[in-house]
Scaffold this motif. Structure first.
Motif, mmCIF file in Angstrom:
data_model
loop_
_atom_site.group_PDB
_atom_site.id
_atom_site.type_symbol
_atom_site.label_atom_id
_atom_site.label_comp_id
_atom_site.label_asym_id
_atom_site.label_seq_id
_atom_site.Cartn_x
_atom_site.Cartn_y
_atom_site.Cartn_z
ATOM 1 N N THR A 1 0.817 -1.136 -0.128
ATOM 2 C CA THR A 1 0.044 -0.041 0.163
ATOM 3 C C THR A 1 0.716 1.235 -0.091
ATOM 4 N N TYR A 2 0.406 2.449 -0.345
ATOM 5 C CA TYR A 2 0.772 3.695 -0.363
ATOM 6 C C TYR A 2 -0.076 4.638 0.000
ATOM 7 N N GLN A 3 0.232 5.555 1.179
ATOM 8 C CA GLN A 3 -0.442 6.406 1.765
ATOM 9 C C GLN A 3 -0.185 7.723 1.060
ATOM 10 N N HIS A 4 -1.194 8.217 -0.028
ATOM 11 C CA HIS A 4 -0.707 9.454 -0.638
ATOM 12 C C HIS A 4 -1.307 10.569 0.075
ATOM 13 N N GLU A 5 -0.750 11.799 0.236
ATOM 14 C CA GLU A 5 -1.162 12.854 1.122
ATOM 15 C C GLU A 5 -2.574 13.308 0.808
ATOM 16 N N THR A 6 -2.931 13.537 -0.585
ATOM 17 C CA THR A 6 -4.296 13.994 -1.069
ATOM 18 C C THR A 6 -5.221 12.898 -1.409
ATOM 19 N N LEU A 7 -4.782 11.806 -2.002
ATOM 20 C CA LEU A 7 -5.675 10.836 -2.581
ATOM 21 C C LEU A 7 -5.910 9.822 -1.539
ATOM 22 N N GLY A 8 -5.376 9.754 -0.411
ATOM 23 C CA GLY A 8 -5.303 8.549 0.645
ATOM 24 C C GLY A 8 -4.718 7.160 0.416
ATOM 25 N N LEU A 9 -5.209 6.201 0.967
ATOM 26 C CA LEU A 9 -4.631 5.017 0.652
ATOM 27 C C LEU A 9 -4.875 4.236 -0.710
ATOM 28 N N MET A 10 -3.659 3.919 -1.171
ATOM 29 C CA MET A 10 -3.899 3.505 -2.401
ATOM 30 C C MET A 10 -2.884 2.028 -2.514
ATOM 31 N N HIS A 11 -3.559 1.121 -3.136
ATOM 32 C CA HIS A 11 -2.860 -0.130 -3.197
ATOM 33 C C HIS A 11 -1.781 -0.182 -4.337
ATOM 34 N N ILE A 12 -0.801 -0.813 -4.207
ATOM 35 C CA ILE A 12 0.350 -0.881 -5.056
ATOM 36 C C ILE A 12 0.182 -2.350 -5.867
ATOM 37 N N TRP A 13 -0.259 -2.440 -7.121
ATOM 38 C CA TRP A 13 -0.443 -3.453 -7.859
ATOM 39 C C TRP A 13 0.776 -3.725 -8.856
ATOM 40 N N ARG A 14 1.717 -4.613 -8.576
ATOM 41 C CA ARG A 14 2.945 -4.830 -9.130
ATOM 42 C C ARG A 14 2.600 -5.888 -10.442
ATOM 43 N N HIS A 15 3.283 -5.114 -11.607
ATOM 44 C CA HIS A 15 3.229 -5.923 -12.857
ATOM 45 C C HIS A 15 4.201 -7.068 -12.818
ATOM 46 N N PRO A 16 4.095 -8.149 -13.530
ATOM 47 C CA PRO A 16 5.055 -9.066 -13.734
ATOM 48 C C PRO A 16 6.157 -8.321 -14.242
ATOM 49 N N SER A 17 7.517 -8.958 -14.094
ATOM 50 C CA SER A 17 8.701 -8.294 -14.507
ATOM 51 C C SER A 17 8.602 -8.850 -16.128
ATOM 52 N N PRO A 18 9.742 -8.318 -16.880
ATOM 53 C CA PRO A 18 9.784 -8.797 -18.199
ATOM 54 C C PRO A 18 10.182 -10.089 -18.285
ATOM 55 N N GLU A 19 11.050 -10.596 -17.463
ATOM 56 C CA GLU A 19 11.355 -12.023 -17.253
ATOM 57 C C GLU A 19 10.056 -12.923 -17.075
ATOM 58 N N ASP A 20 9.494 -12.579 -16.150
ATOM 59 C CA ASP A 20 8.089 -13.378 -15.740
ATOM 60 C C ASP A 20 7.096 -13.536 -16.950
ATOM 61 N N LEU A 21 7.424 -12.409 -17.938
ATOM 62 C CA LEU A 21 6.253 -12.381 -19.136
ATOM 63 C C LEU A 21 6.792 -13.112 -20.085
ATOM 64 N N ALA A 22 8.131 -13.208 -20.138
ATOM 65 C CA ALA A 22 8.841 -14.004 -21.509
ATOM 66 C C ALA A 22 8.486 -15.353 -21.374
#
Length: 170
Positions: A149-170
């Protein structure tokens, strides 16, 4: 300076003045609530100018996504890394006329491919407000994982969705 990308159904290009009405309508609507809006036309103008300026400052940015046959503006998708973000992001917003057509998915895949294969990124995130069910579904469809998660000072709590790496996509 802003490259043009072509996908099966879309053209991803620099924003133009004739895109402003569609962009301002989106930013002024309730659809922009999860992005900190709705915004005034003046704010929307400044935000559209920021999209163009991001390319100059970072060397990458977001594209205006348009229908490849009609050039109708459908949304803003691309690479985003403002000063108050934890990491570079693949970001997407589609206008009402593009909802449910796979536009965000097709454009976000092209943006991720550009980030990995042209810019050499090894990782990317998408910050998603937890109540944004469509974006959560798109993150899952793209193979992203939620767990930070990431707490933005004006947008509030946001979830970080991590993309697969280039290696994971290969």
């Amino acid at each position: 300076m802003i490259p043009v990308l072509h996908t099966e159904h879309l053209t991803m290009r620099a924003p133009r003045w004739d895109d402003f009405e569609a962009y301002a309508a989106f930013r002024g609507s309730d659809r922009a609530k999860l992005l900190g809006g709705p915004f005034t036309r003046a704010q929307a103008f400044n935000q559209l100018a920021e999209i163009i300026g991001h390319w100059t400052l970072r060397g990458y940015g977001r594209w205006m996504v348009a229908d490849h046959k009609t050039d109708e503006p459908l949304g803003i998708v691309g690479l985003y890394y403002p000063e108050d973000w934890p990491e570079p992001e693949i970001a997407w917003s589609v206008f009402e006329n593009a909802e449910g057509r796979g536009v965000a998915y097709e454009a976000a895949l092209a943006a991720r491919d550009y980030a990995y294969n042209t810019l050499g990124w090894t990782t990317a995130i998408s910050l998603i407000e937890p109540a944004n069910e469509r974006s959560v579904a798109l993150g899952r469809r793209m193979g992203c994982t939620d767990g930070e998660t990431y707490q933005h000072e004006t947008l509030g709590l946001m979830h970080i969705w991590r993309h697969p790496s280039p290696e994971d996509l290969a």
